[in-house]
Scaffold this motif. Structure first.
Motif, PDB file in Angstrom:
ATOM      1  N   UNK A   1       8.871   5.296 -10.966  1.00  0.00           N
ATOM      2  CA  UNK A   1       7.467   4.870 -11.049  1.00  0.00           C
ATOM      3  C   UNK A   1       7.377   3.476 -11.656  1.00  0.00           C
ATOM      4  N   UNK A   2       8.176   3.225 -12.693  1.00  0.00           N
ATOM      5  CA  UNK A   2       8.215   1.894 -13.313  1.00  0.00           C
ATOM      6  C   UNK A   2       8.694   0.849 -12.302  1.00  0.00           C
TER       7      UNK A   2
ATOM      8  N   UNK B   1       2.325   9.618  -5.380  1.00  0.00           N
ATOM      9  CA  UNK B   1       2.957  10.889  -5.005  1.00  0.00           C
ATOM     10  C   UNK B   1       3.985  11.301  -6.049  1.00  0.00           C
ATOM     11  N   UNK B   2       4.721  10.325  -6.578  1.00  0.00           N
ATOM     12  CA  UNK B   2       5.717  10.630  -7.609  1.00  0.00           C
ATOM     13  C   UNK B   2       5.047  11.068  -8.905  1.00  0.00           C
ATOM     14  N   UNK B   3       3.956  10.416  -9.253  1.00  0.00           N
ATOM     15  CA  UNK B   3       3.241  10.804 -10.467  1.00  0.00           C
ATOM     16  C   UNK B   3       2.724  12.239 -10.352  1.00  0.00           C
ATOM     17  N   UNK B   4       2.199  12.571  -9.181  1.00  0.00           N
ATOM     18  CA  UNK B   4       1.708  13.934  -8.957  1.00  0.00           C
ATOM     19  C   UNK B   4       2.856  14.939  -8.986  1.00  0.00           C
ATOM     20  N   UNK B   5       3.983  14.575  -8.377  1.00  0.00           N
ATOM     21  CA  UNK B   5       5.144  15.467  -8.367  1.00  0.00           C
ATOM     22  C   UNK B   5       5.680  15.667  -9.779  1.00  0.00           C
ATOM     23  N   UNK B   6       5.737  14.596 -10.541  1.00  0.00           N
ATOM     24  CA  UNK B   6       6.214  14.673 -11.923  1.00  0.00           C
ATOM     25  C   UNK B   6       5.365  15.648 -12.735  1.00  0.00           C
TER      26      UNK B   6
ATOM     27  N   UNK C   1       0.832  -1.215   0.000  1.00  0.00           N
ATOM     28  CA  UNK C   1       0.000   0.000   0.000  1.00  0.00           C
ATOM     29  C   UNK C   1       0.863   1.259   0.000  1.00  0.00           C
ATOM     30  N   UNK C   2       1.945   1.244   0.781  1.00  0.00           N
ATOM     31  CA  UNK C   2       2.802   2.432   0.864  1.00  0.00           C
ATOM     32  C   UNK C   2       3.585   2.652  -0.424  1.00  0.00           C
ATOM     33  N   UNK C   3       3.945   1.567  -1.092  1.00  0.00           N
ATOM     34  CA  UNK C   3       4.616   1.710  -2.386  1.00  0.00           C
ATOM     35  C   UNK C   3       3.649   2.321  -3.399  1.00  0.00           C
ATOM     36  N   UNK C   4       2.404   1.885  -3.355  1.00  0.00           N
ATOM     37  CA  UNK C   4       1.395   2.457  -4.255  1.00  0.00           C
ATOM     38  C   UNK C   4       1.177   3.941  -3.945  1.00  0.00           C
TER      39      UNK C   4
ATOM     40  N   UNK D   1      12.548  14.289 -14.685  1.00  0.00           N
ATOM     41  CA  UNK D   1      11.351  13.599 -15.170  1.00  0.00           C
ATOM     42  C   UNK D   1      11.671  12.156 -15.542  1.00  0.00           C
ATOM     43  N   UNK D   2      12.801  11.932 -16.212  1.00  0.00           N
ATOM     44  CA  UNK D   2      13.192  10.566 -16.591  1.00  0.00           C
ATOM     45  C   UNK D   2      13.449   9.704 -15.357  1.00  0.00           C
ATOM     46  N   UNK D   3      14.108  10.294 -14.359  1.00  0.00           N
ATOM     47  CA  UNK D   3      14.380   9.564 -13.120  1.00  0.00           C
ATOM     48  C   UNK D   3      13.076   9.208 -12.413  1.00  0.00           C
TER      49      UNK D   3
END
Length: 214
Positions: free
Chosen positions: A201-202, A47-52, A39-42, A194-196
């Motif tokens: 995310x992947x 959070x990373x998608x939103x930050x990106x 759950x925390x990884x999700x 962005x690439x990082x």
């Protein structure tokens, strides 16, 4: 000063106690550390998608300064300040999510290692030990990927902050020229970030898929 180490130790013990109580309470409802980790990884992935998305949007805002009329610089400053604040908030959320992953993964692996000694079957113990090692590697790779992406956020945030401050102090035509130059120079750093983040995310997607398949 001598009381500081004691205070820190007491604080750590209290935090560990609270975490243990939380995990214990969750297990009573059938939610184990493994489930909490996934759950925390999700959450971290989201959070990373939103930050990106926020960093991409903020960068576009900074690039657009070159097209702004001098009479609109105050309005532009307010908009850039808001974009910076949002970016900083998203970055802090990502870092917080990473810390949460590290916390629960450490608790999970400690528990898992301790329970290996409870096996009476050597074959089952070996299988479980192999799964533990595999999960630890996945977790390590994930955290490294997330930390690597997170480390790229600070230089970009610093550059954004500099531009906001410069515009605040210089609401004139020279400010537009200076900010346009620095924004263009920042392009490579933003692209790397962005690439990082996409790679991280992947990695999170792969981790979740692997954990859910076991």
């Amino acid at each position: 000063m001598k009381s500081l180490p004691l205070l820190l130790t007491a604080t750590c013990l209290l935090m560990c106690s609270c975490q243990s109580a939380y995990y214990g309470a969750m297990e009573k409802f059938g939610v184990h550390k493994r489930d909490i980790l996934v759950d925390r990884v999700e959450d971290a992935r989201e959070a990373q998608e939103e930050a990106k998305e926020q960093f991409e949007s903020a960068f576009e805002e900074f690039l657009a300064v070159s097209e702004v009329d001098v009479s609109q610089l105050k309005v532009t400053y307010d908009r850039l300040q808001a974009a910076f604040d949002d970016s900083e908030s998203k970055a802090n959320a990502v870092k917080s999510r990473i810390e949460a992953i590290e916390e629960v993964s450490e608790a999970l692996f400690k528990e898992w290692e301790g329970e290996l000694d409870q096996y009476t079957s050597k074959e089952l113990r070996a299988v479980s030990a192999g799964q533990l090692e595999s999960t630890q590697k996945l977790s390590k790779n994930l955290i490294q990927a997330m930390d690597s992406a997170a480390s790229k956020m600070d230089p970009v945030l610093n550059a954004f902050r500099d531009q906001v401050l410069f515009l605040k102090h210089n609401l004139n035509a020279q400010a537009i020229a200076a900010l346009n130059k620095t924004s263009l120079a920042l392009r490579d750093e933003v692209e790397v970030l962005i690439k990082q983040m996409e790679a991280s995310i992947d990695e999170a997607n792969a981790f979740v898929a692997q954990m859910r398949s076991e």
